[in-house]
Design a protein around this motif. Structure first.
Motif, PDB file in Angstrom:
ATOM      1  N   THR A 102       0.827  -1.213   0.000  1.00 42.73           N
ATOM      2  CA  THR A 102       0.000   0.000   0.000  1.00 42.73           C
ATOM      3  C   THR A 102       0.864   1.268   0.000  1.00 42.73           C
ATOM      4  O   THR A 102       0.494   2.262  -0.614  1.00 42.73           O
ATOM      5  CB  THR A 102      -0.963   0.033   1.198  1.00 42.73           C
ATOM      6  N   VAL A 103       2.005   1.227   0.664  1.00 40.41           N
ATOM      7  CA  VAL A 103       2.906   2.386   0.648  1.00 40.41           C
ATOM      8  C   VAL A 103       3.488   2.583  -0.751  1.00 40.41           C
ATOM      9  O   VAL A 103       3.563   3.714  -1.256  1.00 40.41           O
ATOM     10  CB  VAL A 103       4.019   2.233   1.712  1.00 40.41           C
ATOM     11  N   ILE A 104       3.884   1.502  -1.403  1.00 38.02           N
ATOM     12  CA  ILE A 104       4.405   1.600  -2.771  1.00 38.02           C
ATOM     13  C   ILE A 104       3.323   2.133  -3.710  1.00 38.02           C
ATOM     14  O   ILE A 104       3.588   3.013  -4.545  1.00 38.02           O
ATOM     15  CB  ILE A 104       4.939   0.233  -3.245  1.00 38.02           C
ATOM     16  N   ALA A 105       2.099   1.622  -3.568  1.00 36.11           N
ATOM     17  CA  ALA A 105       0.994   2.111  -4.394  1.00 36.11           C
ATOM     18  C   ALA A 105       0.731   3.591  -4.138  1.00 36.11           C
ATOM     19  O   ALA A 105       0.398   4.343  -5.062  1.00 36.11           O
ATOM     20  CB  ALA A 105      -0.266   1.295  -4.117  1.00 36.11           C
ATOM     21  N   ASN A 106       0.906   4.002  -2.902  1.00 34.48           N
ATOM     22  CA  ASN A 106       0.722   5.402  -2.549  1.00 34.48           C
ATOM     23  C   ASN A 106       1.746   6.284  -3.258  1.00 34.48           C
ATOM     24  O   ASN A 106       1.403   7.332  -3.817  1.00 34.48           O
ATOM     25  CB  ASN A 106       0.842   5.552  -1.029  1.00 34.48           C
ATOM     26  N   PHE A 107       3.014   5.868  -3.252  1.00 33.82           N
ATOM     27  CA  PHE A 107       4.053   6.653  -3.928  1.00 33.82           C
ATOM     28  C   PHE A 107       3.848   6.667  -5.442  1.00 33.82           C
ATOM     29  O   PHE A 107       4.078   7.697  -6.094  1.00 33.82           O
ATOM     30  CB  PHE A 107       5.441   6.115  -3.581  1.00 33.82           C
ATOM     31  N   VAL A 108       3.431   5.548  -6.007  1.00 33.35           N
ATOM     32  CA  VAL A 108       3.163   5.505  -7.449  1.00 33.35           C
ATOM     33  C   VAL A 108       2.014   6.445  -7.797  1.00 33.35           C
ATOM     34  O   VAL A 108       2.080   7.197  -8.776  1.00 33.35           O
ATOM     35  CB  VAL A 108       2.858   4.052  -7.896  1.00 33.35           C
ATOM     36  N   ALA A 109       0.960   6.412  -6.970  1.00 30.71           N
ATOM     37  CA  ALA A 109      -0.186   7.288  -7.235  1.00 30.71           C
ATOM     38  C   ALA A 109       0.198   8.754  -7.097  1.00 30.71           C
ATOM     39  O   ALA A 109      -0.274   9.600  -7.857  1.00 30.71           O
ATOM     40  CB  ALA A 109      -1.331   6.944  -6.276  1.00 30.71           C
TER      41      ALA A 109
ATOM     42  N   LEU B 147      -8.206  10.319  -1.764  1.00 33.92           N
ATOM     43  CA  LEU B 147      -7.939  10.206  -0.333  1.00 33.92           C
ATOM     44  C   LEU B 147      -7.886   8.757   0.147  1.00 33.92           C
ATOM     45  O   LEU B 147      -7.123   8.438   1.053  1.00 33.92           O
ATOM     46  CB  LEU B 147      -8.997  10.973   0.466  1.00 33.92           C
ATOM     47  N   TRP B 148      -8.663   7.871  -0.457  1.00 35.74           N
ATOM     48  CA  TRP B 148      -8.643   6.490   0.011  1.00 35.74           C
ATOM     49  C   TRP B 148      -7.292   5.831  -0.263  1.00 35.74           C
ATOM     50  O   TRP B 148      -6.871   4.937   0.473  1.00 35.74           O
ATOM     51  CB  TRP B 148      -9.792   5.674  -0.593  1.00 35.74           C
ATOM     52  N   VAL B 149      -6.593   6.295  -1.299  1.00 35.23           N
ATOM     53  CA  VAL B 149      -5.253   5.773  -1.573  1.00 35.23           C
ATOM     54  C   VAL B 149      -4.258   6.324  -0.558  1.00 35.23           C
ATOM     55  O   VAL B 149      -3.380   5.611  -0.079  1.00 35.23           O
ATOM     56  CB  VAL B 149      -4.811   6.117  -3.017  1.00 35.23           C
ATOM     57  N   VAL B 150      -4.412   7.579  -0.206  1.00 36.74           N
ATOM     58  CA  VAL B 150      -3.501   8.216   0.743  1.00 36.74           C
ATOM     59  C   VAL B 150      -3.623   7.571   2.124  1.00 36.74           C
ATOM     60  O   VAL B 150      -2.629   7.318   2.792  1.00 36.74           O
ATOM     61  CB  VAL B 150      -3.783   9.733   0.826  1.00 36.74           C
ATOM     62  N   TYR B 151      -4.847   7.281   2.547  1.00 41.88           N
ATOM     63  CA  TYR B 151      -5.074   6.746   3.884  1.00 41.88           C
ATOM     64  C   TYR B 151      -5.097   5.220   3.942  1.00 41.88           C
ATOM     65  O   TYR B 151      -5.225   4.647   5.029  1.00 41.88           O
ATOM     66  CB  TYR B 151      -6.374   7.288   4.461  1.00 41.88           C
ATOM     67  N   SER B 152      -4.947   4.554   2.821  1.00 36.18           N
ATOM     68  CA  SER B 152      -5.014   3.088   2.813  1.00 36.18           C
ATOM     69  C   SER B 152      -3.913   2.405   3.623  1.00 36.18           C
ATOM     70  O   SER B 152      -4.157   1.341   4.190  1.00 36.18           O
ATOM     71  CB  SER B 152      -5.038   2.558   1.380  1.00 36.18           C
ATOM     72  N   PRO B 153      -2.696   2.950   3.755  1.00 39.42           N
ATOM     73  CA  PRO B 153      -1.692   2.271   4.585  1.00 39.42           C
ATOM     74  C   PRO B 153      -1.987   2.309   6.081  1.00 39.42           C
ATOM     75  O   PRO B 153      -1.377   1.566   6.850  1.00 39.42           O
ATOM     76  CB  PRO B 153      -0.391   3.018   4.290  1.00 39.42           C
TER      77      PRO B 153
END
Length: 71
Positions: free
Chosen positions: A21-28, A36-42
């Motif tokens: 989820t952190v990697i997906a956050n940086f890619v996004a 926001l759901w991507v930012v708070y998903s980790p």
């Protein structure tokens, strides 16, 4: 399977989910403004990692104090 073994397995898998989820956050964030759901998903796996990590951290101390009182 004992409770301790199950907790260790869950903790390992949660760490993999958290890392993904952190990697997906940086890619996004690299692509653009992420939702926001991507930012708070980790935060969900991080909270669960904290709970299981605290349990695993306290486990040797609880076992040691249990042996001292029973002997």
């Amino acid at each position: 399977m004992s409770w301790n073994t199950l907790t260790r397995q869950v903790h390992r898998w949660l760490s993999i989910v958290f890392t993904a989820t952190v990697i997906a956050n940086f890619v996004a964030m690299g692509i653009g403004e992420p939702p926001l759901w991507v930012v708070y998903s980790p935060l969900i796996p991080l909270f669960l990692l904290m709970l299981s990590g605290l349990y695993l951290f306290a486990l040797p101390y609880a076992l040691r104090s249990g042996q001292r009182t029973s002997g």
